[in-house]
Design a protein around this motif. Structure first.
Motif, PDB file in Angstrom:
ATOM      1  N   LYS A  74       0.840  -1.200   0.000  1.00 23.44           N
ATOM      2  CA  LYS A  74       0.000   0.000   0.000  1.00 23.44           C
ATOM      3  C   LYS A  74       0.871   1.245   0.000  1.00 23.44           C
ATOM      4  CE  LYS A  74      -4.134  -1.627   0.067  1.00 23.44           C
ATOM      5  NZ  LYS A  74      -5.203  -1.175  -0.822  1.00 23.44           N
ATOM      6  N   GLY A  75       1.727   1.380  -1.013  1.00 27.06           N
ATOM      7  CA  GLY A  75       2.591   2.560  -1.036  1.00 27.06           C
ATOM      8  C   GLY A  75       3.632   2.505   0.063  1.00 27.06           C
ATOM      9  N   GLY A  78       3.371   5.707   5.379  1.00 25.02           N
ATOM     10  CA  GLY A  78       2.321   6.689   5.618  1.00 25.02           C
ATOM     11  C   GLY A  78       1.075   6.406   4.815  1.00 25.02           C
ATOM     12  N   GLN A  79       1.261   6.006   3.547  1.00 26.90           N
ATOM     13  CA  GLN A  79       0.108   5.674   2.713  1.00 26.90           C
ATOM     14  C   GLN A  79      -0.599   4.445   3.251  1.00 26.90           C
ATOM     15  OE1 GLN A  79       2.520   5.671  -0.813  1.00 26.90           O
ATOM     16  NE2 GLN A  79       1.182   7.154  -1.797  1.00 26.90           N
ATOM     17  N   LEU A  81      -0.871   3.642   6.394  1.00 30.02           N
ATOM     18  CA  LEU A  81      -1.726   4.069   7.499  1.00 30.02           C
ATOM     19  C   LEU A  81      -2.946   4.849   6.989  1.00 30.02           C
ATOM     20  CD1 LEU A  81      -2.285   4.184  10.473  1.00 30.02           C
ATOM     21  CD2 LEU A  81      -0.759   6.146  10.688  1.00 30.02           C
ATOM     22  N   SER A  82      -2.732   5.715   5.987  1.00 28.73           N
ATOM     23  CA  SER A  82      -3.857   6.453   5.409  1.00 28.73           C
ATOM     24  C   SER A  82      -4.909   5.488   4.878  1.00 28.73           C
ATOM     25  CB  SER A  82      -3.387   7.352   4.265  1.00 28.73           C
ATOM     26  OG  SER A  82      -2.695   8.457   4.760  1.00 28.73           O
ATOM     27  N   SER A  83      -4.462   4.453   4.168  1.00 31.27           N
ATOM     28  CA  SER A  83      -5.403   3.472   3.622  1.00 31.27           C
ATOM     29  C   SER A  83      -6.175   2.795   4.734  1.00 31.27           C
ATOM     30  CB  SER A  83      -4.665   2.412   2.809  1.00 31.27           C
ATOM     31  OG  SER A  83      -3.916   3.016   1.805  1.00 31.27           O
ATOM     32  N   ILE A  85      -6.792   3.886   7.775  1.00 30.90           N
ATOM     33  CA  ILE A  85      -7.711   4.812   8.426  1.00 30.90           C
ATOM     34  C   ILE A  85      -8.951   5.018   7.576  1.00 30.90           C
ATOM     35  CG2 ILE A  85      -8.001   7.238   9.081  1.00 30.90           C
ATOM     36  CD1 ILE A  85      -5.134   7.204  10.104  1.00 30.90           C
ATOM     37  N   LEU A  86      -8.756   5.152   6.267  1.00 32.13           N
ATOM     38  CA  LEU A  86      -9.899   5.421   5.410  1.00 32.13           C
ATOM     39  C   LEU A  86     -10.744   4.169   5.158  1.00 32.13           C
ATOM     40  CD1 LEU A  86      -8.127   7.937   3.080  1.00 32.13           C
ATOM     41  CD2 LEU A  86     -10.098   8.436   4.509  1.00 32.13           C
ATOM     42  N   GLU A  87     -10.124   2.995   5.209  1.00 38.57           N
ATOM     43  CA  GLU A  87     -10.926   1.767   5.075  1.00 38.57           C
ATOM     44  C   GLU A  87     -11.742   1.535   6.338  1.00 38.57           C
ATOM     45  OE1 GLU A  87      -8.276  -0.990   2.038  1.00 38.57           O
ATOM     46  OE2 GLU A  87      -8.932  -1.844   3.931  1.00 38.57           O
ATOM     47  N   ARG A  92      -9.732  -4.938   4.736  1.00 38.80           N
ATOM     48  CA  ARG A  92      -9.594  -6.140   3.934  1.00 38.80           C
ATOM     49  C   ARG A  92      -8.330  -6.901   4.308  1.00 38.80           C
ATOM     50  NH1 ARG A  92     -12.412  -2.437   1.705  1.00 38.80           N
ATOM     51  NH2 ARG A  92     -14.204  -2.939   0.403  1.00 38.80           N
ATOM     52  N   LEU A 103       4.793   6.963  13.248  1.00 41.67           N
ATOM     53  CA  LEU A 103       3.381   6.916  12.875  1.00 41.67           C
ATOM     54  C   LEU A 103       2.527   6.332  13.999  1.00 41.67           C
ATOM     55  CD1 LEU A 103       3.875   5.529   9.251  1.00 41.67           C
ATOM     56  CD2 LEU A 103       3.101   7.826   9.818  1.00 41.67           C
ATOM     57  N   LYS A 106      -0.599   8.223  15.752  1.00 37.41           N
ATOM     58  CA  LYS A 106      -1.753   8.275  14.856  1.00 37.41           C
ATOM     59  C   LYS A 106      -2.409   6.891  14.749  1.00 37.41           C
ATOM     60  CE  LYS A 106      -3.660  11.233  11.910  1.00 37.41           C
ATOM     61  NZ  LYS A 106      -3.910  12.657  12.161  1.00 37.41           N
TER      62      LYS A 106
ATOM     63  N   ALA B 241      -0.773  13.354   3.107  1.00 35.52           N
ATOM     64  CA  ALA B 241      -1.260  12.056   2.646  1.00 35.52           C
ATOM     65  C   ALA B 241      -0.378  10.920   3.138  1.00 35.52           C
ATOM     66  CB  ALA B 241      -1.345  12.031   1.123  1.00 35.52           C
ATOM     67  N   ARG B 242       0.911  11.183   3.335  1.00 34.49           N
ATOM     68  CA  ARG B 242       1.821  10.079   3.596  1.00 34.49           C
ATOM     69  C   ARG B 242       2.376  10.068   5.002  1.00 34.49           C
ATOM     70  NH1 ARG B 242       5.703   9.328  -1.553  1.00 34.49           N
ATOM     71  NH2 ARG B 242       4.397   7.767  -2.495  1.00 34.49           N
ATOM     72  N   LEU B 405      -9.018   3.752  -2.792  1.00 34.16           N
ATOM     73  CA  LEU B 405     -10.080   3.608  -1.796  1.00 34.16           C
ATOM     74  C   LEU B 405     -11.394   3.220  -2.466  1.00 34.16           C
ATOM     75  CD1 LEU B 405      -9.133   6.654   0.343  1.00 34.16           C
ATOM     76  CD2 LEU B 405      -9.201   4.284   1.127  1.00 34.16           C
ATOM     77  N   LEU B 489      -0.187   2.086  -6.059  1.00 27.86           N
ATOM     78  CA  LEU B 489      -1.304   2.052  -5.119  1.00 27.86           C
ATOM     79  C   LEU B 489      -2.443   1.142  -5.569  1.00 27.86           C
ATOM     80  CD1 LEU B 489      -1.430   5.701  -3.852  1.00 27.86           C
ATOM     81  CD2 LEU B 489      -1.261   3.661  -2.455  1.00 27.86           C
TER      82      LEU B 489
END
Lengths: 345, 539
Positions: A74-75, A78-79, A81-83, A85-87, A92, A103, A106, B241-242, B405, B489
């Motif tokens: 997933k990148g 940081g990406q 964790l972003s994924s 959080i948003l999921e 999944r 990190l 957060k 974002a990161r 997403l 991604l």
């Protein structure tokens, strides 16, 4: 030019349809073997590269437990964790692997992780287990250090304080604390070493800095291209050069102020679909069988004491003085730090 | 589909525009929704919006605009002579120049940075040469790490856009305007200024505007070379974002960034429409044989590019063959390639396969859809054409995060869709530019002779701008093949196109191998351009 009727656009459409069908055919279908226990691990991208840890420890884990593990990149951290959080409530994945102490706040505040104490976690040194609730479990670590190119510079700096000396004008490559983990780590390092005096230190350091790159990769790339003889990296970096290039040209400098570490962690998601398999994976992650694969794939120290290290790791630095991790403070100060370096030029 | 006379293709414009706008903004929705649901910290969306207007960000905005403006001007200065020479004259190396000049599109920023450092850097080839020749102890060229360093690198990174787009338009410009002016006694310069230049303005504005947008979003180059003189908005988006895992902040800032970029695109569209009066002509004029001083101009330009632009590329190519080790300069050999070809799973071969299987269909889809959109948008005016450029104005990082997403399962099919959406505005712009020059004459004649609107559009208009379509397709392929955000991604499992392989190599200390992979990526896109030029030669 002759006027061609109709053909061009249509031909392109046919070619496209043909190609896309080829692509969809070449994709592998999900081979869902009956009764196969499986597990999904979200991780950062460089964990899944061919030469990296993922492809090594995945099969080992399957052999030991019969559970098939799928790593999904997933990148970067940081990406990842972003994924997550948003999921949110419908993840999944069962496990997130590759977050770190920077990190952690957060990640823990998100409430996405559940506590699990893997077998053998007690042998991991206490200072690496920064999350007492055991939601985030460390699996490797490395201290930040200045790497010195001994072929390009005769006298290296002897301390953080010495780094501001005019002898090192435009000789240091840093990473931006706003966009990279080592950059943030360096800020945390100076904060731990100088307390409130860190701002003063950064403005004195400014003449020594050749440039500040967005990420570690660019900065270290410039360093090995010979652009500057000093770079911010990890204390384990020289081990890479010793292992693959058989050279001790690049050395990690030990500074008397002490060093700050990046500790990489993994955790089971609260909404994991396969919690028992996930627990088995966490047990495996801190077991000797997995830990001994990490030095040459992650270029970090394993967290399990007594894990056998390859010979090249004698080139790595294990600092005698370590500093506490001040990650959240560094986060808040990153703008200020970047501003100090960019002002008035 | 049956032709219905009286119904213009332009009626499809609103549909095309909404489709493009949806493609641009759809990925922002899940991020904004997620941010809304979280509703914690920093006062949610409102707080993030206030945050995005902080003095620091405003300073960053000013710096971003200033460097992008200067960089686009530099790219114009470097590219315009090339557009003139390659569109008017036949000379040895012309095709090579046109195809080589497109390579930087596919060379990822980290390698661009590395190549300029290897050549112009403090320990670079140029400085070492000058130090040896003049017996200097310190490197004489130190401009690289400054505002002007950024402008310099951007100028040479982006001039191919100018050379290509303006050259494409120039080649189909009738020479009679300039010839008439000359016959009436105007000097060469005056003839150019009154006859040729006005006709080129739309393509110059489009190409310079595109270069401006690319520099506006440029990230690695600005930070590495100008990092100590300022910052960019994209850094803040990236960071939110990161690093901070703050999707609310990232999406709000990306929206602010998008609105700004969109205003820019709109201004460009307005400026351009002032000058889009119908013009005659269409097919490319035959190339001239250079005479007298033109010979000198060609030689000077080729030497100039070889020195300033070829140098860094060559340095990068040398790095791809350099085996590092120990204290010396290392040795030269094929080791970097063989390790990538023979290593576990032969990553390089697989990467090339994965790259081709996504970038090729993406470029084809974008060319077909984009050409159709360009036709439909012909009458839509500048606002419409600006909306077509909208996807260009959205941050790549946020777009990719948003798509991932929306479709968490990912897959290479999705990568193709996202890549083609990303390069679509480019195709629309390029084909629209050619259509403006073509004018409405031929299609209207065809309709008078009884052809339906679709037939007139596809049979006459698109056929006439086919070179522009193929050119746009090649560009689309280059950009799609070089994109990292979408595959990193959205791809699953063992899908690893060349930019991803390259990224993984650089984050694993393996820079020489990354240079090898980068060289291959560059050659792959150069091949696309050579193929295009070959076709053109036969046409």
């Amino acid at each position: 030019m002759h006027i061609v009727t109709g053909g061009c656009g249509r031909k392109l459409v046919y070619i496209f349809m043909l190609l896309s069908s080829l692509v969809s055919c070449s994709r592998k279908g999900d081979s869902d073997a009956e009764g196969q226990r499986r597990l999904t691990v979200y991780t950062y991208d460089s964990f899944v590269a061919d030469w990296s840890a993922g492809p090594k420890i995945g099969p080992l884990f399957e052999k030991a437990t019969g559970i098939k593990v799928e790593f999904v990149a997933k990148g970067d951290g940081g990406q990842l964790l972003s994924s997550l959080i948003l999921e949110g409530k419908r993840p999944r994945a069962d496990i997130a692997l590759g977050l770190d102490n920077f990190l952690a706040e957060k990640a823990l505040n998100s409430g996405l992780f559940r506590a699990y104490k893997p077998a053998g976690i007690d042998s991991i040194p206490a200072e690496l287990r920064f999350d007492p609730s055991n939601r985030l479990v460390p699996f490797d670590y490395g201290h930040f250090a200045i790497i010195w190119d001994s072929a390009k510079l005769a006298r290296p700096p002897t301390s953080l304080a010495d780094l501001v000396s005019p002898a090192f004008a435009k000789k240091l490559i840093l990473m931006d604390p706003r966009s990279s983990t080592p950059g943030l780590g360096f800020l945390a390092w100076t904060e731990a070493a100088f307390g409130e005096g860190w701002k003063d230190y950064w403005s004195k350091l400014k003449p020594s800095v050749l440039t500040m790159t967005p990420g570690w990769d660019t900065g270290y790339g410039l360093f090995t291209a010979g652009e500057a003889p000093l770079v911010l990296s990890y204390a384990t970096s020289p081990a890479y050069h010793a292992e693959t290039e058989k050279t001790d040209r690049y050395r990690a400098l030990e500074f008397p102020e002490g060093h700050v570490a990046q500790v990489e962690v993994a955790g089971i998601l609260s909404k994991a679909l396969h919690p028992r398999e996930a627990q088995a994976f966490m047990d495996f992650l801190v077991s000797p069988a997995c830990q001994r694969e990490l030095p040459l794939t992650q270029w970090m120290y394993p967290v399990l004491p007594g894990t056998e290290l390859p010979a090249s790791f004698s080139a790595a630095l294990r600092p005698s003085k370590t500093l506490p991790i001040g990650a959240p403070r560094a986060q808040a100060d990153a703008d200020r730090a970047a501003e100090i370096l960019t002002q008035g030029r | 589909m049956k032709d219905r006379p009286g119904r213009e293709l332009g009626a499809a414009a609103p549909i095309v525009l909404s489709a493009i706008a949806i493609l641009a903004f759809l990925p922002l929705l899940p991020i904004a929704a997620g941010a809304w649901n979280l509703g914690e910290g920093r006062g949610g969306i409102g707080g993030a919006l206030r945050n995005s207007l902080s003095p620091g960000n405003l300073r960053a905005l000013w710096f971003t605009l200033a460097q992008a403006g200067a960089s686009a001007a530099a790219a114009l200065a470097v590219g315009l002579p090339g557009a003139w020479l390659t569109s008017q004259y036949r000379f040895a190396g012309r095709r090579l120049l046109k195809s080589l000049s497109a390579v930087p599109f596919a060379v990822p920023p980290i390698l661009v940075v590395l190549s300029f450092v290897l050549y112009y850097g403090r320990a670079g080839y140029l400085n070492r040469f000058l130090m040896a020749v003049f017996g200097l102890s310190e490197p004489p060229l130190t401009f690289l790490y400054s505002f002007w360093g950024v402008v310099f690198v951007h100028g040479f990174y982006n001039f191919p856009i100018i050379l290509h787009s303006v050259g494409e338009a120039w080649s189909r410009l009738p020479r009679d305007g300039e010839e008439a002016a000359r016959l009436l006694g105007a000097g060469k310069f005056r003839a150019f200024a009154t006859g040729t230049l006005p006709a080129l303005i739309p393509s110059i504005i489009q190409a310079t505007g595109l270069a401006f947008i690319f520099c506006f979003f440029s990230f690695a180059v600005v930070l590495v070379f100008g990092g100590l003189s300022g910052s960019t908005l994209e850094v803040e988006v990236y960071r939110k974002a990161r690093i901070e895992a703050d999707p609310a902040g990232a999406s709000v800032l990306a929206l602010v960034e998008t609105v700004l970029a969109f205003v820019l695109v709109l201004c460009l569209g307005l400026a351009e429409s002032k000058d889009s009066g119908s013009r005659k002509s269409g097919s490319p004029s035959a190339l001239l044989k250079p005479r007298g001083r033109v010979h000198f101009a060609i030689a000077a330009y080729v030497a100039f590019l070889a020195l300033f632009f070829g140098g860094p590329l060559l340095a990068l190519a040398i790095e791809a063959f350099r085996i590092r080790g120990g204290y010396g300069a290392g040795s030269i050999g094929l080791g970097n390639f063989t390790r990538l070809l023979g290593g576990p799973g032969a990553p390089l071969l697989r990467a090339i396969r994965d790259s081709l299987s996504t970038a090729l269909p993406a470029a084809l889809a974008a060319t077909v859809v984009g050409s159709f959109a360009a036709l439909a948008l012909r009458k839509a005016g500048s606002l419409g054409r600006s909306i077509a450029g909208l996807p260009l104005a959205v941050s790549g990082i946020v777009t990719a995060l948003g798509w991932s997403l929306l479709f968490p399962q990912g897959g290479s099919g999705l990568v193709i869709v996202v890549l083609s959406a990303g390069v679509l505005p480019f195709v629309v712009k390029s084909v629209s530019g050619a259509l403006v020059i073509l004018g409405r004459g031929p299609a209207e004649s065809a309709r008078c002779l009884g052809a339906g609107p679709l037939r007139a559009a596809f049979g006459v208009d698109l056929a006439s701008v086919r070179p522009a379509m193929i050119s746009a397709g090649a560009f689309a392929f280059a950009i799609a093949a070089g994109d990292l955000n979408a595959p990193i991604l959205l791809a699953r499992g063992d899908f690893e196109p060349v930019p991803v392989l390259l990224y993984r190599l650089t984050s694993a200390y393996r820079f020489p191998e990354a240079c090898a992979a980068g060289l291959l990526l560059a050659l792959m896109t150069a091949a696309a351009f050579l193929a295009k030029e070959g076709r053109r030669g036969r046409a």
